[in-house]
Design an enzyme around this catalytic site. Structure first.
Site, PDB file in Angstrom:
ATOM      1  N   ASP A  95     -10.924  -5.558  -7.818  1.00 23.95           N
ATOM      2  CA  ASP A  95     -10.150  -4.338  -8.069  1.00 23.95           C
ATOM      3  C   ASP A  95      -8.733  -4.357  -7.505  1.00 23.95           C
ATOM      4  OD1 ASP A  95     -10.957  -4.363  -5.450  1.00 23.95           O
ATOM      5  OD2 ASP A  95     -11.975  -2.432  -5.481  1.00 23.95           O
ATOM      6  N   HIS A  96      -8.516  -5.070  -6.395  1.00 28.36           N
ATOM      7  CA  HIS A  96      -7.233  -4.956  -5.705  1.00 28.36           C
ATOM      8  C   HIS A  96      -6.124  -5.823  -6.291  1.00 28.36           C
ATOM      9  CE1 HIS A  96      -9.439  -2.748  -2.702  1.00 28.36           C
ATOM     10  NE2 HIS A  96      -8.383  -2.616  -1.938  1.00 28.36           N
ATOM     11  N   ASP A 160     -13.828  -2.813   3.404  1.00 24.91           N
ATOM     12  CA  ASP A 160     -12.732  -1.953   2.977  1.00 24.91           C
ATOM     13  C   ASP A 160     -12.867  -0.656   3.753  1.00 24.91           C
ATOM     14  OD1 ASP A 160     -10.682  -1.685   0.441  1.00 24.91           O
ATOM     15  OD2 ASP A 160     -11.428   0.227   1.202  1.00 24.91           O
ATOM     16  N   ARG A 448      -3.764   7.259   1.196  1.00 24.67           N
ATOM     17  CA  ARG A 448      -2.807   6.761   2.195  1.00 24.67           C
ATOM     18  C   ARG A 448      -1.389   6.869   1.672  1.00 24.67           C
ATOM     19  NH1 ARG A 448      -6.361   1.876   4.254  1.00 24.67           N
ATOM     20  NH2 ARG A 448      -7.501   3.337   5.536  1.00 24.67           N
ATOM     21  N   SER A 643      -6.255  -0.127   7.101  1.00 23.20           N
ATOM     22  CA  SER A 643      -7.143  -1.016   6.357  1.00 23.20           C
ATOM     23  C   SER A 643      -8.116  -1.798   7.237  1.00 23.20           C
ATOM     24  CB  SER A 643      -6.265  -1.992   5.587  1.00 23.20           C
ATOM     25  OG  SER A 643      -6.977  -3.135   5.228  1.00 23.20           O
ATOM     26  N   ARG A 645      -8.528  -4.980   6.539  1.00 27.28           N
ATOM     27  CA  ARG A 645      -8.135  -6.380   6.327  1.00 27.28           C
ATOM     28  C   ARG A 645      -8.077  -7.155   7.648  1.00 27.28           C
ATOM     29  NH1 ARG A 645      -2.369  -3.917   4.491  1.00 27.28           N
ATOM     30  NH2 ARG A 645      -3.811  -2.750   3.189  1.00 27.28           N
TER      31      ARG A 645
HETATM   32  C1  MIC Z   1      -6.389   0.026   1.529  1.00 27.53           C
HETATM   33  O1  MIC Z   1      -6.685   1.080   0.965  1.00 27.53           O
HETATM   34  O2  MIC Z   1      -5.545  -0.040   2.444  1.00 27.53           O
HETATM   35  C2  MIC Z   1      -7.106  -1.240   1.123  1.00 27.53           C
HETATM   36  C3  MIC Z   1      -6.145  -2.108   0.457  1.00 27.53           C
HETATM   37  O3  MIC Z   1      -8.139  -0.917   0.238  1.00 27.53           O
HETATM   38  C4  MIC Z   1      -7.672  -1.881   2.389  1.00 27.53           C
HETATM   39  C5  MIC Z   1      -8.323  -3.185   2.156  1.00 27.53           C
HETATM   40  C6  MIC Z   1      -7.406  -4.338   2.063  1.00 27.53           C
HETATM   41  O4  MIC Z   1      -6.393  -4.379   2.741  1.00 27.53           O
HETATM   42  O5  MIC Z   1      -7.731  -5.261   1.314  1.00 27.53           O
HETATM   43  C7  MIC Z   1      -8.663  -0.993   3.145  1.00 27.53           C
HETATM   44  O6  MIC Z   1      -8.656   0.190   2.992  1.00 27.53           O
HETATM   45  O7  MIC Z   1      -9.430  -1.522   3.981  1.00 27.53           O
HETATM   46 FE1  SF4 Z   2      -8.054   0.573  -3.672  1.00 25.11          FE
HETATM   47 FE2  SF4 Z   2      -7.909   1.078  -1.044  1.00 25.11          FE
HETATM   48 FE3  SF4 Z   2      -6.442   2.441  -2.817  1.00 25.11          FE
HETATM   49 FE4  SF4 Z   2      -8.995   2.823  -2.751  1.00 25.11          FE
HETATM   50  S1  SF4 Z   2      -7.565   3.280  -1.094  1.00 25.11           S
HETATM   51  S2  SF4 Z   2      -7.776   2.584  -4.585  1.00 25.11           S
HETATM   52  S3  SF4 Z   2      -9.787   0.792  -2.267  1.00 25.11           S
HETATM   53  S4  SF4 Z   2      -6.299   0.280  -2.335  1.00 25.11           S
END
Ligand code: MIC
Ligand code: SF4
Length: 755
Positions: A95-96, A160, A448, A643, A645
């Site tokens: 998805d990302h 995630d 976010r 995140s 990550r």
């Molecule tokens: C996000 O919403 O910040 C992400 C991208 O989904 C991250 C995961 C990532 O950095 O791959 C998260 O929420 O953990």
């Molecule tokens: Fe994707 Fe993270 Fe955004 Fe949700 S918050 S849509 S998992 S990047």
């Protein structure tokens, strides 16, 4: 059938006896959170868990979910664990990595070409080790999990931070780094500090413009981005029972923004209805049989102040829609106060883009309510002033809302439907902008809004609201428009008002889909081979990190003293860097490039103590590393917020940083650092942050007696010949100290496997 009914049956079969055992030890009524946690203790033994707040407890999660951007590292680690298949049901979701540029079909086709190597890797690792694979275009991890795997009373971890979305179906679902996922898939226990409990009592019922999103926008304002740290938030009361299951999911999803370990709702009719509507009636039937265990005890909800560490009450009937932002998700404004705030702070009043959807807000209910506003705009001859994008959370939702005409409605007001993927939410957005230096505003129904997150532009002021409010403001093209009270001028010059949004919780004709995008793993994966090209720029097999040298760590150079907010987006930016998530050395070139240097207020400009010159953070770290000198990173409050990550922990580890010393940490990041064999330290006295100078050489002492609860020491050697010494705290337990000594948790798994 994607979900695993036998596993769920087993979980429920154990519920009664495990909770009864827990009750005997605790001797008091139980919250829902406690019930689920006790039912998932690793060895089934309740006693350990009662030393609440002090003890790390071992749990046995029922499932693991991974998204593509984090799964690469999780699975590169898992491949070293030496197992033929995963020990618990697990899935990967692509998805990302899909960039939003033109629209769903074109963007998906581009992603399939550009990310082929990574998708092939993930598909073949999944196939080999018994992991369910959700192809690109199938949807965003949390929405797909909600539709297929979440079940009341279950426990899941996911790589995630928005994994808690499944709390909307009554599951304890927790965001973790890939190394944690690797442990659970390898059949080991999963460890968590037993959480504090925050209760949120919801009374009344939503009406008019207010939606579930506004509950969490308000809670974020009350608790702030740090307020949920170390806690699980449990929602209850008649108001909770009145919310749709997907609305509950929205609230739990965005609970990540207050730092909460997770959030949860009890099993109720709305959850049962959603399970039935998504072809999981069997689960609802099983859950009905153990209903009393899938909600908190009556005594708890009658006197919540006695059983929760903190209690919040919200009357849904009086709840106003909120808009949060910019730059932080906890700056909460009731819509009636927002226009004044925009003017007072000089935020750009013109709204340039409105974005709805994402993993947080793309349920049938969300889409249908937003579409009712778009339809009104058409009927009332209003022309949408801002650009508008729609990101469906899954193919199931997309197919269904297309069938029911909602996507057409959005298109009538200029809406562009993007792929079922993260897209703009994580900076995978080729935004068309005439001038990136212009201050500008956007509003999303995501969760976010950190600086630069959506479009990589620090001048973009991003606000977060419900899909309904986003749609209304998009039509107005003006942040100061309050749809509850204000009118708009239509193309005939007439003043018109938008009526309250209307929608449906569930599709009256049921959900439909042609190809949901699921690929089951091979029955026997032993013959499947996983190939990683040694010359790849996107994938790199991992080399084990070095073990601790067995002495105090001396002579570290200060790499950066970060000032203010330092989220994982600042430490390891996403967007254009997502493509290197499977290649540690390449992604390390983004390390801390978004963090503000305390000494010059600039990003990615730090003093290289060897040359005296200013340079980029990753390059500076690489020079120290090449010279055989370790370094240290200093930070402010809630360091690593955001995140899951683990790259934010692995990159410094890879580039020779030995310790991260901050005022406070966000939970997932602190654990990620420990897992990778780093020292995660906090100032015993926050004023010591001020003692750190730009040219300092730093020692960490006390490591030979590194023990749980025992502070370590920092010695600062300043260039003028003076020095400062102070204590720093840590939260390592014995096992985590062993990780540090071995050079990382994975080294221990690897050793055990050989031994
Ligand atoms: C996000 O919403 O910040 C992400 C991208 O989904 C991250 C995961 C990532 O950095 O791959 C998260 O929420 O953990
Ligand atoms: Fe994707 Fe993270 Fe955004 Fe949700 S918050 S849509 S998992 S990047």
């Amino acid at each position: 059938m994607a979900f695993d009914l036998d596993m769920i049956k087993k979980v429920y079969d154990n519920y009664g006896s495990r909770i009864a055992a827990a009750r005997q030890v605790v001797g008091k009524p139980l919250t829902l959170t406690e019930k689920i946690l006790y039912a998932h203790l690793w060895d089934g033994n309740a006693t350990e868990a009662y030393k609440r707040g002090v003890t790390y407890v071992d749990f046995a999660p029922d499932r693991v979910a991974m998204q593509d951007a984090t799964a690469q590292m999780a699975l590169l680690q898992f491949m070293q664990a030496g197992r033929p298949t995963v020990a618990v049901p697990s899935t990967v979701h692509c998805d990302h990595l899909i960039q939003a540029k033109i629209g769903a079909d074109e963007d998906l086709a581009t992603a399939n070409t550009q990310n082929k190597e990574v998708y092939d890797f993930l598909a073949s690792v999944s196939n080999k080790y018994g992991i369910g694979f959700w192809k690109p275009g199938a949807g965003i991890i949390h929405q797909v999990v909600l539709e297929n795997y979440a079940f009341p009373g279950g426990m899941m971890i996911g790589t995630d931070s928005h994994t808690p979305n499944a709390g909307g179906l009554g599951m304890i679902a927790i965001g973790v780094g890939g190394a944690d996922a690797c442990d659970v898939m390898a059949g080991l226990a999963w460890e968590l500090k037993f959480p504090k409990l925050i209760g949120v009592k919801l009374t009344g019922k939503l009406s008019g413009w207010a939606s579930a999103k506004d509950v969490i926008l308000k809670v974020a304002g009350i608790l702030t981005v740090k307020g949920g740290t170390g806690a699980i938030v449990e929602y209850f009361g008649e108001g909770a029972r009145s919310l749709s299951a997907t609305g509950k999911g929205t609230i739990c999803n965005m609970g990540a923004e207050i730092g909460a370990t997770t959030s949860i709702f009890g099993y109720d009719d709305k959850i049962a209805t959603y399970l039935k509507g998504t072809e999981r009636e069997e689960i609802a039937k099983l859950a009905d049989r153990v209903k009393e265990h899938l909600t908190g005890d009556d005594e708890v909800y009658a006197n919540p102040e006695k059983y929760f560490d903190q209690l919040i009450e919200i009357d849904l009937s009086a709840l106003e829609p909120h808009v949060n932002g910019p730059f932080t998700p906890d700056m909460a404004w009731p819509i009636s106060k927002f226009a004044a705030a925009v003017k007072e702070h000089g935020w750009p009043q013109t709204l340039e883009v409105g974005l709805i959807g994402s993993c947080t807000n793309s349920s049938y209910e969300d889409i249908s309510r937003a579409a009712s506003l778009a339809q009104q705009a058409v009927d009332k001859k209003l022309v949408a002033k801002a650009e508008f994008t729609i990101t469906p959370g899954s193919e199931l939702v997309r197919f269904t809302v297309e069938r029911d005409g909602y996507l057409d409605t959005f298109e009538k007001i200029g809406g562009v439907v993007l792929a079922n993927a993260c897209g703009p939410c994580i900076g995978q957005w080729a935004r068309h902008s005439d001038d990136s230096n212009r201050k500008n505003s956007i509003i999303t129904s995501f969760n976010r809004n950190f600086k630069s997150r959506n479009d990589g532009n620090p001048n973009t002021h991003a606000f977060v609201a419900s899909p309904e409010i986003v749609t209304a403001l998009t039509v107005a093209g003006d942040l100061t428009f309050n749809p509850l009270t204000d009118t708009l001028t239509n193309s005939n010059g007439v003043q018109v008002r938008l009526d309250e949004p209307q929608g449906l919780e569930m599709p009256s004709k049921g959900f439909a889909v042609e190809d949901a995008g699921y690929q089951a793993p091979a029955e026997d994966g032993s013959k499947v081979s996983v190939i990683v090209d040694p010359n790849s720029a996107r994938l790199q097999l991992l080399d084990p990190f070095k073990a601790w040298e067995g002495t105090d760590i001396k002579g570290l150079k200060l790499l950066i003293k970060a000032k203010g907010k330092c989220t994982t987006d600042h430490i390891s930016m996403a967007g254009p860097w997502l493509k290197f998530r499977g290649h540690l050395d390449n992604i390390s070139n983004n390390m801390l490039i978004g963090a503000t240097n305390f000494f010059n207020d600039k990003a990615d400009t730090v003093k290289n103590q060897l040359s005296g010159e200013y340079g980029a953070v990753p390059a500076t770290a690489r020079t120290y590393k090449a010279a055989g000198i370790g370094s240290i990173v200093v930070g402010d409050e809630n360091y690593g917020e955001g995140s899951s990550r683990e790259h934010a922990a692995m990159e410094p580890r890879h580039l020779g940083v030995r310790a991260i010393l901050v005022k406070s940490f966000a939970r997932i990041h602190e654990t990620n650092l420990k897992k990778q064999g780093m020292l995660a330290l906090t100032f015993a006295d926050n004023n010591d942050y001020d003692k750190i100078r730009e040219d300092d050489t730093i020692d960490i002492t006390g490591l030979n007696d590194f023990a749980p609860g025992k502070p370590l020491n920092i010695v600062l050697h300043h260039v003028d010949g003076t020095s400062d010494t102070f204590q720093v705290n840590h939260t390592y337990n014995q096992q985590q100290i062993d990780w540090f000594k071995a050079g990382g948790a994975l080294n221990i798994i690897r050793m055990n496997q050989k031994g």
